[in-house]
Design a protein around this motif. Structure first.
Motif, short mmCIF file in Angstrom:
data_model
loop_
_atom_site.label_atom_id
_atom_site.label_comp_id
_atom_site.label_asym_id
_atom_site.label_seq_id
_atom_site.Cartn_x
_atom_site.Cartn_y
_atom_site.Cartn_z
N GLU A 60 57.13 58.66 53.87
CA GLU A 60 56.65 57.55 53.03
C GLU A 60 57.79 56.65 52.57
OE1 GLU A 60 54.11 55.02 51.05
OE2 GLU A 60 53.63 56.62 52.49
N VAL A 61 58.92 57.23 52.19
CA VAL A 61 60.00 56.40 51.64
C VAL A 61 60.67 55.54 52.71
CG1 VAL A 61 60.44 57.97 49.72
CG2 VAL A 61 61.73 58.26 51.85
N TRP A 62 60.45 55.85 54.00
CA TRP A 62 61.01 55.00 55.05
C TRP A 62 60.41 53.60 55.03
CZ3 TRP A 62 65.23 55.67 57.92
CH2 TRP A 62 65.77 56.96 57.96
N ASN A 63 59.26 53.44 54.36
CA ASN A 63 58.68 52.11 54.22
C ASN A 63 59.56 51.18 53.40
OD1 ASN A 63 56.25 51.94 55.68
ND2 ASN A 63 55.16 53.15 54.14
N GLU A 64 60.50 51.73 52.66
CA GLU A 64 61.37 50.92 51.81
C GLU A 64 62.52 50.29 52.59
OE1 GLU A 64 62.57 53.23 48.41
OE2 GLU A 64 60.59 54.11 48.18
N VAL A 65 62.68 50.66 53.85
CA VAL A 65 63.74 50.08 54.69
C VAL A 65 63.14 48.94 55.49
CG1 VAL A 65 65.46 50.52 56.47
CG2 VAL A 65 64.87 52.32 54.85
N GLY A 66 63.66 47.73 55.29
CA GLY A 66 63.14 46.57 55.98
C GLY A 66 63.49 46.57 57.46
N LEU A 67 62.67 45.87 58.25
CA LEU A 67 62.90 45.73 59.69
C LEU A 67 63.06 44.25 59.99
CD1 LEU A 67 60.14 48.21 60.97
CD2 LEU A 67 62.52 48.71 60.37
N PRO A 68 64.29 43.75 60.07
CA PRO A 68 64.52 42.32 60.26
C PRO A 68 63.91 41.80 61.56
CG PRO A 68 66.54 43.45 59.63
CD PRO A 68 65.54 44.52 59.95
N ASP A 69 63.47 40.55 61.52
CA ASP A 69 62.91 39.89 62.70
C ASP A 69 64.05 39.53 63.65
OD1 ASP A 69 61.67 38.33 64.60
OD2 ASP A 69 60.74 36.96 63.16
N LEU A 70 64.08 40.18 64.81
CA LEU A 70 65.19 39.98 65.75
C LEU A 70 65.11 38.64 66.47
CD1 LEU A 70 65.53 43.57 67.24
CD2 LEU A 70 66.68 42.53 65.28
N ASP A 71 64.04 37.91 66.26
CA ASP A 71 63.95 36.55 66.83
C ASP A 71 64.60 35.53 65.91
OD1 ASP A 71 62.56 37.36 69.11
OD2 ASP A 71 60.62 37.20 68.10
N THR A 72 64.90 35.92 64.68
CA THR A 72 65.45 34.95 63.72
C THR A 72 66.84 35.30 63.21
OG1 THR A 72 64.37 36.09 61.86
CG2 THR A 72 63.12 34.33 62.95
N VAL A 73 67.32 36.53 63.45
CA VAL A 73 68.66 36.90 62.99
C VAL A 73 69.45 37.52 64.14
CG1 VAL A 73 67.92 37.28 60.60
CG2 VAL A 73 67.90 39.19 62.22
N ASP A 74 70.77 37.43 64.05
CA ASP A 74 71.63 38.05 65.08
C ASP A 74 71.70 39.55 64.85
OD1 ASP A 74 74.43 38.71 63.59
OD2 ASP A 74 73.52 36.90 62.77
N TRP A 75 72.20 40.26 65.84
CA TRP A 75 72.16 41.72 65.78
C TRP A 75 72.99 42.29 64.64
CZ3 TRP A 75 76.08 45.30 66.17
CH2 TRP A 75 77.33 44.85 66.64
N ARG A 76 74.16 41.66 64.36
CA ARG A 76 75.01 42.20 63.28
C ARG A 76 74.34 42.05 61.93
NH1 ARG A 76 81.36 42.54 63.48
NH2 ARG A 76 80.88 42.97 61.30
N THR A 77 73.70 40.91 61.71
CA THR A 77 72.99 40.70 60.45
C THR A 77 71.85 41.71 60.31
OG1 THR A 77 73.50 38.34 60.45
CG2 THR A 77 71.65 39.05 59.08
N ALA A 78 71.13 41.93 61.41
CA ALA A 78 70.02 42.89 61.40
C ALA A 78 70.53 44.31 61.13
CB ALA A 78 69.27 42.85 62.73
N ALA A 79 71.61 44.69 61.81
CA ALA A 79 72.17 46.04 61.64
C ALA A 79 72.66 46.25 60.20
CB ALA A 79 73.30 46.27 62.63
N ALA A 80 73.36 45.24 59.65
CA ALA A 80 73.88 45.35 58.29
C ALA A 80 72.75 45.39 57.27
CB ALA A 80 74.82 44.18 57.99
N THR A 81 71.70 44.61 57.51
CA THR A 81 70.56 44.59 56.59
C THR A 81 69.85 45.95 56.58
OG1 THR A 81 70.21 42.22 56.93
CG2 THR A 81 68.34 43.49 56.09
N MET A 82 69.62 46.50 57.76
CA MET A 82 68.94 47.80 57.84
C MET A 82 69.80 48.90 57.22
SD MET A 82 67.04 47.77 61.55
CE MET A 82 66.24 49.36 61.25
#
Length: 243
Positions: A60-82
């Motif tokens: 249940e708590v995994w819902n608190e981790v966002g999943l960035p839209d890979l069509d709108t952000v670069d991979w490093r931003t997505a990796a750092a955000t997650m």
């Protein structure tokens, strides 16, 4: 609360609250039933046992981790955000780190996170097992960085239940550790330089520093691999000529 009005969702939410407050060692069906104003036997109608409940709460708590839209952000931003979201989640629910060490944790929400993490590193350019290795490197770094907080909370609870003043006991232990550290030149210089800071405490912004260092390394790995591709092709051509 009667079992016919009690839902699994209510049980899981109450379990998360109990785990946040008491840790893994504080989770039992009797305490959970009391929190739900229900008999412990009613809880068993919805979950098999404590281990099953930890799996459900963990998922249940995994819902608190966002999943960035890979069509709108670069991979490093997505990796750092997650990674940042994951760090905030596990420090909010420190029992999760201890649960990883004691039993397998799985579920649809965790699988969704893991799948998206692989997508991030595939977008970066990693292929096959390398994407798994990149994702695992970041994941284990985040968990490792949060172990200290989880351990401290666990020690505090254990000492308090034993009737000891947890803060005083920890101060005594750290004073002993500092005394030992003074016998080593590099540790002594740090103790002297960072007066007022606990010996062994991570420097400020250590998480950000470590995460960026890992992402820098992964990016360099991708760069060196792309630069070496023509050399590999040339070597293959020479090999064919010699044949």
């Amino acid at each position: 609360m009667p079992r016919d009005t009690l839902t699994r969702e209510q049980i899981v939410r109450a379990a998360i609250e109990l785990l946040d407050a008491e840790g893994l060692e504080g989770l039992n069906m009797r305490s959970l039933g009391k929190r739900l104003d229900s008999a412990a036997t009613a809880v068993y109608w919805h979950v098999k046992n404590k281990d099953n409940l930890v799996v459900l709460a963990g998922n249940e708590v995994w819902n608190e981790v966002g999943l960035p839209d890979l069509d709108t952000v670069d991979w490093r931003t997505a990796a750092a955000t997650m990674a940042g979201d994951l760090y905030r989640m596990v420090t909010k629910h420190p029992w999760l780190v201890m649960a990883f060490a004691s039993q397998p944790l799985y579920g649809e929400n965790k699988a969704r996170h893991d799948d998206h993490s692989l997508a991030v590193f595939e977008k970066a350019g990693f292929v096959g097992v390398e994407a798994d290795q990149a994702a695992a490197t970041v994941f284990t770094f985040v968990l490792g960085h949060s172990i200290g907080l989880s351990a401290t909370l666990s020690v505090n609870r254990r000492l308090t239940k034993a009737g000891r003043n947890a803060q005083e006991a920890i101060r005594e232990t750290m004073a002993q550790a500092t005394e030992i550290a003074l016998g080593f030149p590099r540790l002594r210089s740090r103790v002297d330089s960072y007066a007022g800071t606990e010996y062994g405490a991570a420097p400020e912004h250590s998480f950000e520093f470590g995460l960026q260092a890992i992402l820098d390394g992964l990016e360099r790995r991708l760069g060196s691999r792309s630069l070496s591709l023509p050399d590999r092709a040339g070597a293959q051509d020479l090999d064919r000529v010699h044949r």
